[in-house]
Design a protein around this motif. Sequence first.
Motif, PDB file in Angstrom:
ATOM      1  N   ASP A  61       0.839  -1.195   0.000  1.00 46.52           N
ATOM      2  CA  ASP A  61       0.000   0.000   0.000  1.00 46.52           C
ATOM      3  C   ASP A  61       0.874   1.244   0.000  1.00 46.52           C
ATOM      4  OD1 ASP A  61      -1.874   1.971   0.292  1.00 46.52           O
ATOM      5  OD2 ASP A  61      -2.686   1.238   2.197  1.00 46.52           O
ATOM      6  N   GLY A  62       0.873   1.976  -1.129  1.00 45.58           N
ATOM      7  CA  GLY A  62       1.718   3.154  -1.246  1.00 45.58           C
ATOM      8  C   GLY A  62       1.069   4.443  -0.801  1.00 45.58           C
ATOM      9  N   THR A  63      -0.088   4.372  -0.179  1.00 44.29           N
ATOM     10  CA  THR A  63      -0.794   5.580   0.246  1.00 44.29           C
ATOM     11  C   THR A  63      -0.476   5.933   1.695  1.00 44.29           C
ATOM     12  OG1 THR A  63      -2.766   4.358   0.944  1.00 44.29           O
ATOM     13  CG2 THR A  63      -2.677   5.086  -1.349  1.00 44.29           C
ATOM     14  N   ARG A  64      -0.632   7.225   1.997  1.00 43.71           N
ATOM     15  CA  ARG A  64      -0.522   7.760   3.358  1.00 43.71           C
ATOM     16  C   ARG A  64       0.823   7.446   4.009  1.00 43.71           C
ATOM     17  NH1 ARG A  64      -5.378   5.676   2.523  1.00 43.71           N
ATOM     18  NH2 ARG A  64      -4.819   3.725   3.539  1.00 43.71           N
ATOM     19  N   LEU A  65       1.870   7.413   3.241  1.00 44.26           N
ATOM     20  CA  LEU A  65       3.211   7.206   3.774  1.00 44.26           C
ATOM     21  C   LEU A  65       3.870   8.558   4.036  1.00 44.26           C
ATOM     22  CD1 LEU A  65       4.388   4.384   1.337  1.00 44.26           C
ATOM     23  CD2 LEU A  65       3.534   4.093   3.669  1.00 44.26           C
ATOM     24  N   SER A  66       4.870   8.565   4.890  1.00 38.88           N
ATOM     25  CA  SER A  66       5.633   9.789   5.130  1.00 38.88           C
ATOM     26  C   SER A  66       7.102   9.424   5.322  1.00 38.88           C
ATOM     27  CB  SER A  66       5.110  10.536   6.361  1.00 38.88           C
ATOM     28  OG  SER A  66       5.249   9.752   7.530  1.00 38.88           O
ATOM     29  N   ALA A  67       7.981  10.280   4.819  1.00 38.94           N
ATOM     30  CA  ALA A  67       9.418  10.037   4.916  1.00 38.94           C
ATOM     31  C   ALA A  67      10.157  11.293   4.498  1.00 38.94           C
ATOM     32  CB  ALA A  67       9.825   8.863   4.030  1.00 38.94           C
ATOM     33  N   ASP A  68      11.461  11.281   4.738  1.00 40.64           N
ATOM     34  CA  ASP A  68      12.288  12.379   4.242  1.00 40.64           C
ATOM     35  C   ASP A  68      12.375  12.338   2.722  1.00 40.64           C
ATOM     36  OD1 ASP A  68      13.063  13.347   6.853  1.00 40.64           O
ATOM     37  OD2 ASP A  68      14.333  11.571   7.011  1.00 40.64           O
ATOM     38  N   LEU A  69      12.467  11.126   2.174  1.00 41.67           N
ATOM     39  CA  LEU A  69      12.664  10.954   0.732  1.00 41.67           C
ATOM     40  C   LEU A  69      11.818   9.816   0.213  1.00 41.67           C
ATOM     41  CD1 LEU A  69      14.285  11.428  -1.958  1.00 41.67           C
ATOM     42  CD2 LEU A  69      15.919   9.724  -1.080  1.00 41.67           C
ATOM     43  N   ALA A  70      11.173  10.044  -0.926  1.00 44.57           N
ATOM     44  CA  ALA A  70      10.549   8.957  -1.688  1.00 44.57           C
ATOM     45  C   ALA A  70      11.369   8.768  -2.955  1.00 44.57           C
ATOM     46  CB  ALA A  70       9.106   9.289  -2.040  1.00 44.57           C
ATOM     47  N   ALA A  90       3.270  12.425   2.947  1.00 43.04           N
ATOM     48  CA  ALA A  90       4.046  13.644   3.189  1.00 43.04           C
ATOM     49  C   ALA A  90       5.533  13.325   3.073  1.00 43.04           C
ATOM     50  CB  ALA A  90       3.734  14.202   4.575  1.00 43.04           C
ATOM     51  N   PHE A  91       6.231  14.076   2.220  1.00 47.05           N
ATOM     52  CA  PHE A  91       7.655  13.847   1.975  1.00 47.05           C
ATOM     53  C   PHE A  91       8.392  15.177   1.880  1.00 47.05           C
ATOM     54  CE2 PHE A  91       5.151  10.459   0.145  1.00 47.05           C
ATOM     55  CZ  PHE A  91       5.739   9.320   0.676  1.00 47.05           C
ATOM     56  N   ARG A  92       9.623  15.175   2.323  1.00 53.28           N
ATOM     57  CA  ARG A  92      10.454  16.376   2.164  1.00 53.28           C
ATOM     58  C   ARG A  92      10.939  16.502   0.730  1.00 53.28           C
ATOM     59  NH1 ARG A  92      15.274  16.523   4.819  1.00 53.28           N
ATOM     60  NH2 ARG A  92      15.336  18.741   4.300  1.00 53.28           N
ATOM     61  N   ALA A  93      11.120  15.377   0.038  1.00 54.24           N
ATOM     62  CA  ALA A  93      11.561  15.391  -1.355  1.00 54.24           C
ATOM     63  C   ALA A  93      11.214  14.071  -2.007  1.00 54.24           C
ATOM     64  CB  ALA A  93      13.069  15.635  -1.442  1.00 54.24           C
ATOM     65  N   VAL A  94      11.071  14.117  -3.329  1.00 50.49           N
ATOM     66  CA  VAL A  94      10.846  12.914  -4.134  1.00 50.49           C
ATOM     67  C   VAL A  94      11.885  12.910  -5.232  1.00 50.49           C
ATOM     68  CG1 VAL A  94       9.274  11.747  -5.715  1.00 50.49           C
ATOM     69  CG2 VAL A  94       8.381  12.803  -3.649  1.00 50.49           C
ATOM     70  N   CYS A  95      12.484  11.743  -5.493  1.00 46.36           N
ATOM     71  CA  CYS A  95      13.512  11.625  -6.527  1.00 46.36           C
ATOM     72  C   CYS A  95      13.151  10.498  -7.480  1.00 46.36           C
ATOM     73  CB  CYS A  95      14.881  11.346  -5.898  1.00 46.36           C
ATOM     74  SG  CYS A  95      16.227  11.150  -7.103  1.00 46.36           S
ATOM     75  N   SER A  96      13.102  10.813  -8.764  1.00 50.27           N
ATOM     76  CA  SER A  96      12.868   9.794  -9.782  1.00 50.27           C
ATOM     77  C   SER A  96      14.192   9.155 -10.155  1.00 50.27           C
ATOM     78  CB  SER A  96      12.240  10.420 -11.023  1.00 50.27           C
ATOM     79  OG  SER A  96      12.284   9.517 -12.117  1.00 50.27           O
ATOM     80  N   GLU A 105       8.197  15.558 -14.529  1.00 49.20           N
ATOM     81  CA  GLU A 105       7.065  16.461 -14.715  1.00 49.20           C
ATOM     82  C   GLU A 105       5.784  15.862 -14.138  1.00 49.20           C
ATOM     83  OE1 GLU A 105       9.268  15.717 -17.065  1.00 49.20           O
ATOM     84  OE2 GLU A 105       9.657  17.430 -18.386  1.00 49.20           O
ATOM     85  N   THR A 106       5.607  14.560 -14.322  1.00 46.89           N
ATOM     86  CA  THR A 106       4.428  13.889 -13.776  1.00 46.89           C
ATOM     87  C   THR A 106       4.407  13.970 -12.257  1.00 46.89           C
ATOM     88  OG1 THR A 106       4.352  12.360 -15.644  1.00 46.89           O
ATOM     89  CG2 THR A 106       3.182  11.694 -13.643  1.00 46.89           C
ATOM     90  N   LEU A 107       5.539  13.695 -11.621  1.00 41.32           N
ATOM     91  CA  LEU A 107       5.617  13.764 -10.167  1.00 41.32           C
ATOM     92  C   LEU A 107       5.368  15.180  -9.673  1.00 41.32           C
ATOM     93  CD1 LEU A 107       8.753  11.475  -9.674  1.00 41.32           C
ATOM     94  CD2 LEU A 107       6.391  10.905  -9.060  1.00 41.32           C
ATOM     95  N   ALA A 108       5.942  16.166 -10.348  1.00 38.71           N
ATOM     96  CA  ALA A 108       5.806  17.555  -9.919  1.00 38.71           C
ATOM     97  C   ALA A 108       4.367  18.043 -10.005  1.00 38.71           C
ATOM     98  CB  ALA A 108       6.732  18.455 -10.741  1.00 38.71           C
ATOM     99  N   ARG A 109       3.595  17.503 -10.943  1.00 38.14           N
ATOM    100  CA  ARG A 109       2.195  17.910 -11.080  1.00 38.14           C
ATOM    101  C   ARG A 109       1.366  17.509  -9.876  1.00 38.14           C
ATOM    102  NH1 ARG A 109       2.418  15.916 -16.391  1.00 38.14           N
ATOM    103  NH2 ARG A 109       1.130  14.124 -15.800  1.00 38.14           N
TER     104      ARG A 109
END
Length: 309
Positions: A61-70, A90-96, A105-109
């Motif tokens: 289940d990838g919903t409602r997770l929180s971390a410094d980085l995804a 909720a994440f401080r940053a996401v990295c593809s 671009e998809t993630l940023a949207r």
Amino acid sequence: MDIVVFGAGSIGSLFGALLARVPEHSVTLVGRDPHVSAVRDSGLRVTGVDEFVVRPAVTTDGTRLSADLALVTVKAFDTETAAEELATGAFRAVCSLQNGMGNEETLARHLDCPVLAGTTSYGAVREGPGEVAWNGSGDVVVGPWDPRDADGVAEEVGEAFAAADLSVAVEDADGIRRRLWRKLAANAAVNPTTALARVENGALGEPPGSDLVEPIAREVAATARASGVDIDDEETAAAVEEVVAATAANESSMYRDIERGRRTEVDVINGYVVERAREHGVDVPVNRTLRTLIGTWEAARGLREPDSS
């Protein structure tokens, strides 16, 4: 650092395992069964370059997770779904850390946090539930995508990778874009040609396979320049040659997908080149042909709509 690895395939499992070896990191893998159940029951086993077992947290289940980085490592056609699920957390940053371009671009949207772009030459193949083969070391490069000035966050992510003894470089916004276009040139040349010809990557190192490298690289470079990224033909051709030499004995990911009857990532590789070229009036006949051929194969097997190639 708390890290969610979204997509426990080959690269996701390898990076999750390498990061989980660091006591200061808390890693959660998001994947599918039976892989997730195997990792939960017996740990994640790495073989190849090094052999070890780690026990990261796992979930389907990838919903409602929180971390410094995804760290996003799903196939490109799953990026939209991944972004929607990540947006519930909720994440401080996401990295593809994915193949092709357009994922950022998809993630940023969808996400209200800095989005980083990444590229890697580490090699991995998931052998079965709970096991991943580490086939080769390489490097990891990360840099800010949106916003372009998120250099501090990129540095933090680089430090987290370095703590796991990964060879990492951090680029600025311009630098990571050049890196991604160079990798795109390599993927655009290597993936569809080896998949269609059913050959290992090394077949492109000599004629007749090598005859395709230059025109594909030239088309990608021209499209990059039209898109505002300063890169020349020689640079992209050299990037393809380096990948072919370094991975000569390997089967490309697109070759493996076709062998297994799975949908490929041609849309974010050759397809991305075609779409950006169309926007800027650049002629890319070789990339268009390769995209059409792979798309035709997918449509014939019901893996895509016939009119979406």
